[in-house]
Design a protein around this motif. Structure first.
Motif, PDB file in Angstrom:
ATOM      1  N   ALA A   8       0.861  -1.187   0.000  1.00 19.42           N
ATOM      2  CA  ALA A   8       0.000   0.000   0.000  1.00 19.42           C
ATOM      3  C   ALA A   8       0.892   1.230   0.000  1.00 19.42           C
ATOM      4  N   ASP A   9       0.363   2.319  -0.510  1.00 17.09           N
ATOM      5  CA  ASP A   9       0.996   3.636  -0.373  1.00 17.09           C
ATOM      6  C   ASP A   9       2.414   3.692  -0.939  1.00 17.09           C
ATOM      7  N   LEU A  10       2.602   3.103  -2.107  1.00 18.68           N
ATOM      8  CA  LEU A  10       3.898   3.247  -2.781  1.00 18.68           C
ATOM      9  C   LEU A  10       4.067   4.656  -3.345  1.00 18.68           C
ATOM     10  N   HIS A  11       2.973   5.312  -3.709  1.00 17.84           N
ATOM     11  CA  HIS A  11       3.006   6.692  -4.203  1.00 17.84           C
ATOM     12  C   HIS A  11       4.012   6.855  -5.349  1.00 17.84           C
ATOM     13  N   ALA A  44      10.440 -14.191  -5.192  1.00 16.92           N
ATOM     14  CA  ALA A  44      11.385 -14.918  -4.338  1.00 16.92           C
ATOM     15  C   ALA A  44      10.680 -15.593  -3.164  1.00 16.92           C
ATOM     16  N   GLU A  45       9.605 -14.969  -2.674  1.00 16.71           N
ATOM     17  CA  GLU A  45       8.863 -15.508  -1.531  1.00 16.71           C
ATOM     18  C   GLU A  45       7.760 -16.474  -1.958  1.00 16.71           C
ATOM     19  N   HIS A  46       7.617 -16.675  -3.264  1.00 10.92           N
ATOM     20  CA  HIS A  46       6.615 -17.609  -3.803  1.00 10.92           C
ATOM     21  C   HIS A  46       5.209 -17.265  -3.317  1.00 10.92           C
ATOM     22  N   VAL A  47       4.866 -15.987  -3.403  1.00 13.75           N
ATOM     23  CA  VAL A  47       3.523 -15.591  -2.982  1.00 13.75           C
ATOM     24  C   VAL A  47       2.516 -15.999  -4.051  1.00 13.75           C
ATOM     25  N   ASP A  48       1.282 -16.140  -3.620  1.00 11.11           N
ATOM     26  CA  ASP A  48       0.201 -16.516  -4.533  1.00 11.11           C
ATOM     27  C   ASP A  48      -0.544 -15.297  -5.063  1.00 11.11           C
ATOM     28  N   ALA A  49      -0.512 -14.203  -4.299  1.00 15.88           N
ATOM     29  CA  ALA A  49      -1.205 -12.989  -4.726  1.00 15.88           C
ATOM     30  C   ALA A  49      -0.507 -11.773  -4.143  1.00 15.88           C
ATOM     31  N   VAL A  50      -0.515 -10.695  -4.911  1.00 17.38           N
ATOM     32  CA  VAL A  50      -0.053  -9.394  -4.431  1.00 17.38           C
ATOM     33  C   VAL A  50      -1.281  -8.506  -4.302  1.00 17.38           C
ATOM     34  N   VAL A  51      -1.491  -7.973  -3.105  1.00 14.95           N
ATOM     35  CA  VAL A  51      -2.642  -7.121  -2.823  1.00 14.95           C
ATOM     36  C   VAL A  51      -2.141  -5.698  -2.638  1.00 14.95           C
ATOM     37  N   ILE A  52      -2.623  -4.781  -3.481  1.00 12.50           N
ATOM     38  CA  ILE A  52      -2.194  -3.377  -3.435  1.00 12.50           C
ATOM     39  C   ILE A  52      -3.365  -2.557  -2.913  1.00 12.50           C
ATOM     40  N   ALA A  53      -3.262  -2.121  -1.654  1.00 16.91           N
ATOM     41  CA  ALA A  53      -4.392  -1.485  -0.973  1.00 16.91           C
ATOM     42  C   ALA A  53      -4.362   0.038  -1.107  1.00 16.91           C
ATOM     43  N   GLY A  54      -4.254   0.516  -2.341  1.00 14.84           N
ATOM     44  CA  GLY A  54      -4.433   1.936  -2.614  1.00 14.84           C
ATOM     45  C   GLY A  54      -3.168   2.767  -2.649  1.00 14.84           C
ATOM     46  N   ASP A  55      -3.287   3.924  -3.319  1.00  8.85           N
ATOM     47  CA  ASP A  55      -2.196   4.879  -3.504  1.00  8.85           C
ATOM     48  C   ASP A  55      -0.952   4.216  -4.094  1.00  8.85           C
ATOM     49  N   LEU A  56      -1.190   3.389  -5.092  1.00  3.79           N
ATOM     50  CA  LEU A  56      -0.071   2.879  -5.887  1.00  3.79           C
ATOM     51  C   LEU A  56       0.634   4.055  -6.551  1.00  3.79           C
ATOM     52  N   PHE A  57      -0.163   5.033  -7.010  1.00  6.41           N
ATOM     53  CA  PHE A  57       0.369   6.238  -7.645  1.00  6.41           C
ATOM     54  C   PHE A  57       0.204   7.444  -6.722  1.00  6.41           C
ATOM     55  N   GLU A  58       1.035   8.443  -6.923  1.00  3.59           N
ATOM     56  CA  GLU A  58       0.954   9.675  -6.142  1.00  3.59           C
ATOM     57  C   GLU A  58      -0.256  10.509  -6.536  1.00  3.59           C
ATOM     58  N   THR A  59      -0.699  10.374  -7.779  1.00  3.77           N
ATOM     59  CA  THR A  59      -1.800  11.188  -8.270  1.00  3.77           C
ATOM     60  C   THR A  59      -2.754  10.334  -9.088  1.00  3.77           C
ATOM     61  N   PHE A  60      -3.982  10.824  -9.245  1.00  4.41           N
ATOM     62  CA  PHE A  60      -4.972  10.076 -10.030  1.00  4.41           C
ATOM     63  C   PHE A  60      -4.665  10.118 -11.525  1.00  4.41           C
ATOM     64  N   ASP A  61      -3.738  10.993 -11.937  1.00  2.00           N
ATOM     65  CA  ASP A  61      -3.447  11.167 -13.364  1.00  2.00           C
ATOM     66  C   ASP A  61      -1.933  11.151 -13.597  1.00  2.00           C
ATOM     67  N   PRO A  62      -1.259  10.036 -13.280  1.00  2.00           N
ATOM     68  CA  PRO A  62       0.202   9.974 -13.442  1.00  2.00           C
ATOM     69  C   PRO A  62       0.598   9.994 -14.911  1.00  2.00           C
ATOM     70  N   ASP A  63       1.874  10.309 -15.158  1.00  2.00           N
ATOM     71  CA  ASP A  63       2.308  10.377 -16.555  1.00  2.00           C
ATOM     72  C   ASP A  63       2.291   8.987 -17.185  1.00  2.00           C
ATOM     73  N   GLY A  64       2.059   8.978 -18.488  1.00  2.00           N
ATOM     74  CA  GLY A  64       1.854   7.727 -19.206  1.00  2.00           C
ATOM     75  C   GLY A  64       3.020   6.770 -19.135  1.00  2.00           C
ATOM     76  N   ALA A  65       4.244   7.308 -19.165  1.00  2.00           N
ATOM     77  CA  ALA A  65       5.418   6.434 -19.126  1.00  2.00           C
ATOM     78  C   ALA A  65       5.481   5.673 -17.806  1.00  2.00           C
ATOM     79  N   LEU A  66       5.139   6.355 -16.707  1.00  2.00           N
ATOM     80  CA  LEU A  66       5.131   5.690 -15.400  1.00  2.00           C
ATOM     81  C   LEU A  66       4.065   4.598 -15.362  1.00  2.00           C
ATOM     82  N   VAL A  67       2.905   4.884 -15.913  1.00  2.00           N
ATOM     83  CA  VAL A  67       1.833   3.883 -15.937  1.00  2.00           C
ATOM     84  C   VAL A  67       2.281   2.643 -16.708  1.00  2.00           C
ATOM     85  N   GLU A  68       2.937   2.843 -17.844  1.00  2.00           N
ATOM     86  CA  GLU A  68       3.379   1.697 -18.644  1.00  2.00           C
ATOM     87  C   GLU A  68       4.447   0.888 -17.911  1.00  2.00           C
TER      88      GLU A  68
END
Length: 377
Positions: A8-11, A44-68
Motif C-alpha cells: 500500500a501507499d507506494l506513491h 522470491a517468496e513464492h507468494v500466490d497474490a499481491v494485494v495493493i491497498a491503494g495509492d499505488l500512484f501519487e496522483t490520479f493522473d500519473p504520466d503515461g510512461a510511469l503507468v506503462e
C-alpha cells in the motif's frame, strides 16, 4: 495456505519539493523502483497474490510512461502465475473522470476493486483452493461514508476470505474521519464480518489491529516520503489459513531516512559538534539531527549545516539547545530557586578550580545541571 504480499501507499511518481532538481529526481527514481523490488520479493517468496491497498500512484493522473512501467511490473506477476489485486486510494482516486484506474480497467492484470460500496469482487484459484476477495473503492459523491462499511458482505463458502480497502480504521466510539476521502472504516462491522484478513492502506506507519478473530493490517509506506514520514522499510508477507493469518516482515531496499538526537552539553566547542555530526555521515541518507542540551553560547545553525551538508544526501539540523550566557547565569543566581542555588554553588567551585582542566569539568557539570533543571522551573 495462500501467501500474500500486501502493499500500500507506494506513491509512485512522487517527487520531493525540498531538494534541488538533481536530488529530487534521484529520490523519485529510487522510490519508483520500489515496485520492481516488490515484484522481485513476491517471486522470491513464492507468494500466490499481491494485494495493493491503494495509492499505488501519487496522483490520479500519473504520466503515461510511469503507468506503462508499472503495468510491465504487474504483468511480470501475472505471467509468473501470481494474482494481482488492487484498489484505488485517495491520491490515485477513482472519483475523477481522468482517473488512471478508469483507463486501466481493461488492462489491469488481475482483480481491480472499483465498486463504490462493499461487495464481493471475485474469487481466485490458489492451488485449487478458493481465495475470496471483498472490498470497495471510495468514489466521491457516490460512496456514503456514513454507512459504507457498516453493511459488509458476509464471507461464504470454503477457502479463505480477505477484505481490501484504502481508508481509516476508526478508533472505538469514533464514527467519522477528518475527511470523507479518508474513508472511515467501521471496526465493529469488520470484526463481525469474520474475514480471515483485512488488507488496508492509507496510514503510512505500519500497524496490526486485531478485530475479534480478524487481523486488519496497514503495511505502511515502505519508502517514506521525507523526514516526517520515515516509512516502514519492509515488505509485508501474509500466510493465510481459514480463521488465521501470520504476518511477517521482509527488509526492503529503501533509501535511509533517519532521526538522530545529539546532546551537545559535554562537547568542547564547535569542532566537537562538527565531529559528532560528521560521525553520522552517509551520502545515501536523509538525516535530521536534533541538537539538545546546554551550551555557553548560541549556535550558528546555518554555518553548522553548511559545513556538514556534503556528507549526506540531505541534512536537516534542528537546534533545541539552551544558550547559557554569563548574563543569564547572573540572572538565575540572583533568584532564590533550586536553579539559582545550583548556579551559585557551581560558580563558587569555578572560582576555586585548581586549573583549566578542572574548570572545564565544572563548566560541563554546570551546563548538564542547567539542562536537567530546565523542565523543573
Amino acid at each position: 495456505m495462500p501467501r500474500l504480499l500486501h502493499l500500500a501507499d507506494l506513491h509512485l511518481g512522487w517527487r520531493p519539493r525540498d531538494l534541488d532538481d538533481a536530488r529530487a529526481n534521484s529520490r523519485r527514481a529510487r522510490r519508483d523502483a520500489l515496485l520492481e523490488h516488490a515484484v522481485d520479493t513476491a517471486l522470491a517468496e513464492h507468494v500466490d497474490a499481491v494485494v495493493i491497498a491503494g495509492d499505488l500512484f501519487e496522483t490520479f493522473d500519473p504520466d503515461g510512461a510511469l503507468v506503462e512501467r508499472t503495468l510491465l511490473q504487474l504483468e511480470r506477476l501475472r505471467d509468473a502465475g501470481v494474482h494481482v489485486v488492487g484498489v484505488p486510494g485517495n491520491h490515485d482516486e477513482l472519483t475523477y473522470p481522468t482517473s488512471v484506474y478508469r483507463s486501466l480497467v481493461e488492462r489491469w492484470p488481475g482483480l481491480l476493486v472499483t465498486s463504490p460500496t462493499p461487495t464481493k469482487v471475485g474469487t481466485l484459484d490458489v492451488h485449487g483452493e478458493p481465495l475470496h476477495v471483498y472490498g470497495l473503492a471510495y468514489v466521491g459523491g457516490v460512496t456514503d461514508v456514513r454507512t459504507a462499511t457498516r453493511d459488509l458482505p458476509a464471507p461464504a463458502g470454503d477457502g479463505t476470505h480477505i477484505f481490501v480497502a484504502h481508508g481509516t480504521l476508526m478508533a472505538p466510539g469514533v464514527s467519522s474521519a477528518a475527511s470523507e476521502r479518508s474513508l472511515p472504516l467501521d471496526r465493529d462491522a469488520l470484526a463481525a464480518a469474520g474475514y480471515d484478513y483485512v488488507a488496508l492502506g492509507h496510514v503510512h506507519a505500519p500497524a496490526i489491529h486485531r478485530l475479534g478473530a480478524t487481523l486488519a493490517v496497514y503495511p505502511g509506506c515502505v519508502g517514506g516520503k521525507g523526514l516526517d514520514d520515515l516509512g516502514s522499510r519492509h515488505w509485508t508477507i501474509v500466510d493465510l489459513e481459514r480463521g488465521s493469518a501470520d504476518v511477517r516482515e521482509v527488509a526492503a531496499p529503501v533509501q535511509p531516512l533517519r532521526h538522530v538526537t545529539l546532546d551537545v552539553t559535554a562537547m568542547a566547542g564547535r569542532q566537537a559538534i562538527d565531529d559528532a555530526i560528521a560521525s553520522l555521515a552517509d551520502e545515501a541518507a536523509l538525516v535530521r539531527v536534533r541538537l539538545v542540551g546546554a551550551l555557553p553560547t548560541t549556535l550558528d545553525l546555518a554555518a553548522l549545516t553548511e559545513r556538514a551538508r556534503g556528507d549526506f544526501f540531505h541534512l536537516e539540523i534542528r537546534d533545541e539547545t539552551t544558550a547559557v550566557s554569563e548574563a543569564l547565569l547572573d540572572a538565575w543566581a540572583a533568584v532564590p530557586t533550586v536553579r539559582g542555588s545550583f548556579v551559585r554553588r557551581m560558580r563558587r567551585r569555578l572560582d576555586t578550580a585548581a586549573d583549566d582542566a578542572e574548570r572545564a569539568r565544572i563548566t560541563r557539570a554546570l551546563l548538564h545541571g542547567i539542562d536537567a533543571l530546565q523542565e523543573r522551573v
